[in-house]
Design a protein around this motif. Structure first.
Motif, PDB file in Angstrom:
ATOM      1  N   ASP A  12     -39.803 -59.945  76.027  1.00 32.39           N
ATOM      2  CA  ASP A  12     -40.151 -60.880  74.956  1.00 32.39           C
ATOM      3  C   ASP A  12     -41.010 -62.046  75.443  1.00 32.39           C
ATOM      4  OD1 ASP A  12     -38.067 -61.877  76.473  1.00 32.39           O
ATOM      5  OD2 ASP A  12     -37.197 -63.017  74.825  1.00 32.39           O
ATOM      6  N   ASP A  36     -39.606 -56.333  71.724  1.00 28.02           N
ATOM      7  CA  ASP A  36     -38.192 -56.204  71.366  1.00 28.02           C
ATOM      8  C   ASP A  36     -37.790 -54.727  71.321  1.00 28.02           C
ATOM      9  OD1 ASP A  36     -39.231 -55.233  68.905  1.00 28.02           O
ATOM     10  OD2 ASP A  36     -39.350 -57.295  68.160  1.00 28.02           O
ATOM     11  N   ALA A  38     -36.617 -52.918  68.751  1.00 30.10           N
ATOM     12  CA  ALA A  38     -37.084 -52.179  67.579  1.00 30.10           C
ATOM     13  C   ALA A  38     -38.476 -51.602  67.816  1.00 30.10           C
ATOM     14  CB  ALA A  38     -37.074 -53.092  66.347  1.00 30.10           C
ATOM     15  N   ASP A  60     -33.348 -58.776  70.118  1.00 29.46           N
ATOM     16  CA  ASP A  60     -32.492 -57.987  69.235  1.00 29.46           C
ATOM     17  C   ASP A  60     -31.533 -57.070  69.995  1.00 29.46           C
ATOM     18  OD1 ASP A  60     -34.572 -56.505  70.208  1.00 29.46           O
ATOM     19  OD2 ASP A  60     -35.009 -55.461  68.340  1.00 29.46           O
TER      20      ASP A  60
END
Length: 461
Positions: A12, A36, A38, A60
């Motif tokens: 990130d 992230d 996802a 996340d």
């Protein structure tokens, strides 16, 4: 870059992603990045990567979740985890989850390049070529236990996680370690096996880490040491439970820091090795008793692999026996011997407290004693209990000696001393029979095959 290896970087922090992307690009690797989990999952579903490199802490979720997802969905893709400095517990957790390896922040680029080069040797297409458990390699047998063990070694070969191999003496722990080495990305590097219990404690640090010329009395030249000798390959620490506590501390630091300090040197030297270890002792019990450091135990026991005793896989004995007898015949340039059904039944009904090593000794002894290339149950000399006689000992050898043997004063090399007696006795028999080997064997009370075996063993042929 066409036909270039590909990698996925998940972090990130834009600066970290840029640094990693530039480093990999200069190594000829095409790169995709994700901020992230996802985004990473979408890319992994759409593309095939040769390597995945992920930060541990993500907006996340965490890197271990990604490792677990990759293990389930694309297990042939090696994934390495970037951990915070000093977060050894997180690094070990990632290895247990199935990570190929880890690197700590701040990322050292030489260490990162080593990791990447190793991971690229485990590209997805290579996984398809990996032999299945029907290819025995060094681990012979078709029992359920040995098939399971072969599958485990194949899986563990694709990781850099430290593996602790448990099992009874003679069960084949070093063979398992070699199989892990030979099936992994370090197969072209050295495999260095060391018996920790065989090194005198005062020489241990020098043996493991090396020394500088003149650093102590007797250090007449620079010595590399076992860690540096194994660099680029695998260091197998057999009987690791025999390490003294003082050496355990130094070993733990060397493993964690991936660096050693030779005796007499002021700077540490980086080493690139995979550590495998083994012992027949109960290591958890030694930890409880305060005889083995708990932190070192956790570090070397990231993954435990248990080697079954021979008595639990008796169905493998015919295959093992055939392999051993053929090897002995090649070594001593004799025709191979064969087991009678009664001999095979005796072997499969015996408990073998010494495991495969005891089986080898029993067959080698029987090979020298049998007649007409046939080994019967009596030739095995396994006795009625669970303990076989010592290698080379016949039933009459248990009788008390009829005459005393002169033992030299002071320290002696027992094995060399006994070999010298055996050599002189054989020479006398050969001279007395004018070098007729058949007659000499009869004079010595042994078979012609046994005489040939001993001549070969003593370099007298």
């Amino acid at each position: 870059m066409t036909n270039a290896p590909s990698a996925l970087i998940i972090d990130d922090e834009p600066d970290i992603r840029d640094l990693l992307e530039i480093t990999l690009f200069r190594m000829g690797i095409s790169v995709e990045t994700a901020p992230d989990l996802a985004s990473a999952y979408r890319l992994l579903n759409d593309q095939t990567f040769n390597l995945c490199l992920t930060d541990m802490n993500l907006p996340d979720g965490n890197g271990i979740e990604l490792v677990q997802w990759i293990q389930q969905h694309v297990p042939s893709t090696p994934v390495a985890v970037i951990t915070a400095y000093g977060s050894m517990d997180a690094a070990i957790d990632s290895l247990k989850a199935g990570a190929f390896d880890f690197v700590s922040k701040p990322v050292e680029l030489p260490r990162l390049r080593e990791l990447i080069n190793s991971a690229l040797k485990l590209a997805p297409q290579k996984a398809e070529q990996t032999p299945d458990d029907e290819e025995p390699g060094l681990l012979l047998g078709q029992s359920d236990q040995i098939r399971k063990l072969r599958k485990q070694t194949q899986k563990l070969a694709r990781s850099q996680a430290p593996v602790f191999i448990s099992g009874e003496s003679g069960s084949g722990k070093e063979l398992v370690a070699r199989m892990i080495h030979l099936q992994g990305p370090r197969e072209d590097g050295p495999f260095i096996a060391v018996n920790c219990g065989a090194i005198p404690s005062e020489l241990m640090e020098s043996e493991f880490f090396g020394h500088k010329k003149g650093s102590f009395t007797g250090a007449v030249e620079n010595k590399e040491g076992l860690f540096r000798s194994a660099s680029g390959g695998t260091l197998f620490l057999d009987e690791v439970a025999d390490l003294p506590l003082a050496m355990q501390v130094k070993l733990l630091r060397a493993i964690q820091e991936k660096a050693v300090r030779p005796v007499g040197e002021s700077k540490e030297v980086p080493v690139d090795i995979r550590v495998l270890s083994a012992t027949h002792k109960n290591l958890p019990q030694l930890v409880q008793d305060g005889l083995f450091r708990q932190d070192l135990f956790y570090r070397i026991n990231v993954i435990e692999l248990a080697v079954p005793p021979l008595r639990e896989r008796a169905d493998d004995i015919p295959l093992l026996a055939d392999h051993i007898l053929n090897r002995i015949a090649r070594e001593y340039e004799c025709a191979p011997a064969h087991l009678t059904p009664a001999a095979l039944d005796r072997l499969q009904g015996y408990a073998f407290p010494g495991n495969v090593r005891e089986l080898e000794n029993a067959l080698e002894r029987a090979f020298t004693l049998c007649d007409d290339d046939t080994i019967d149950a009596a030739d095995l000399q396994l006795g009625n209990g669970n303990q076989a006689p010592m290698p080379g000992a016949a039933a009459e050898d248990h009788q008390p000696p009829t005459s005393e043997v002169a033992i030299p004063e002071g320290d002696i090399d027992l094995e060399g001393y006994l070999e010298d007696i055996e050599r002189k006795t054989i020479e006398k028999a050969l001279e007395a029979t004018r070098w007729n080997k058949t007659a000499a064997a009869k004079r010595l009370g042994i078979t012609f095959r046994a005489l040939r075996y001993r001549l070969k063993k003593l370099d007298m042929d």
